[in-house]
Scaffold this active site. Sequence first.
Site, PDB file in Angstrom:
ATOM      1  CG  ASP A  25      -1.928  -1.140   1.195  1.00 47.40           C
ATOM      2  OD1 ASP A  25      -1.959  -1.890   0.211  1.00 47.40           O
ATOM      3  OD2 ASP A  25      -2.677  -1.299   2.182  1.00 47.40           O
ATOM      4  CE  LYS A 130      -3.465  -4.473   1.253  1.00 46.68           C
ATOM      5  NZ  LYS A 130      -4.205  -3.617   2.178  1.00 46.68           N
ATOM      6  CB  CYS A 163      -2.261  -2.839   5.319  1.00 48.49           C
ATOM      7  SG  CYS A 163      -3.920  -2.158   5.162  1.00 48.49           S
TER       8      CYS A 163
HETATM    9  C1  C5J Z   1      -3.059   0.406   5.650  1.00 48.96           C
HETATM   10  C2  C5J Z   1      -4.809   1.578   6.830  1.00 48.96           C
HETATM   11  N1  C5J Z   1      -2.536   0.244   4.428  1.00 48.96           N
HETATM   12  N2  C5J Z   1      -3.994   1.991   7.780  1.00 48.96           N
HETATM   13  N3  C5J Z   1      -4.333   0.877   5.757  1.00 48.96           N
HETATM   14  O1  C5J Z   1      -2.403   0.155   6.634  1.00 48.96           O
HETATM   15  O2  C5J Z   1      -5.980   1.823   6.887  1.00 48.96           O
END
Ligand code: C5J
Length: 235
Positions: A25, A130, A163
């Site tokens: 991400d 995702k 994540c």
């Molecule tokens: C991720 C989030 N990528 N913190 N998403 O950690 O909402």
Amino acid sequence: MNPIPAQPYDYPLPEHPKLALVIIDMQRDFLEPGGFGDALGNDVKRLQAIVPALKQLLDAFRALNLPIIHTLEGHQSDLSDCPVAKQQRGTGNLKIGDAGPMGRILVLGEPGNQIIPELAPQLDELVIPKPGKGAFYKTPLEEHLRDRGITHLLITGVTTEVCVQTTLREANDRGYECLLVEDATESYFPHFKQATLEMVRSQGGIIGWTASTNAILSALESFPSANSSSQLSSV
Ligand code: C5J
């Protein structure tokens, strides 16, 4: 092949090409003002610190033709894959699906949902969108890893305790040997990152290993290169 000096003990490197780099991400939504991270009230600049380490890892994996997997947290434009509970969570003005300065928040294909330019995937690298925090939830990731005989994952990206940690735990339960790269993962909350690193390597590595980028790069110098067939293609 040299193992990677890691905590709580050395991480053995598998044969080529069973080792993959997983980048979670690294999208504008989390790293730039006006995205989801910002909408939740976070200081998004903190996450920029890991970009140079990630670039070094990407360069090394590309040079060795080792598999690279990028993920993107995001939802279909009709939000059919976003549970109401997730959509409504939070106290900020902007929620998932709302129009923000970088397009609709956390919606696939919007400007804010692109991976930052410094780490842009190459055509032969797998990009997994995702809908959840974990990269195995409602995605073809496990099938892709199995098809390619990948057994070892170096896990990086943001955010460490959401994540990244969720993906690492999902991978560990599926039998993957997971190493969390200490300086290639970041959180909006330094103490959450520290706690995650300690949790992962506690109790003799109960869910994995941690190591620095430098330790990994040094160990990879003993790694044989292979032909480009080990790379993955985008889904
Ligand atoms: C991720 C989030 N990528 N913190 N998403 O950690 O909402």
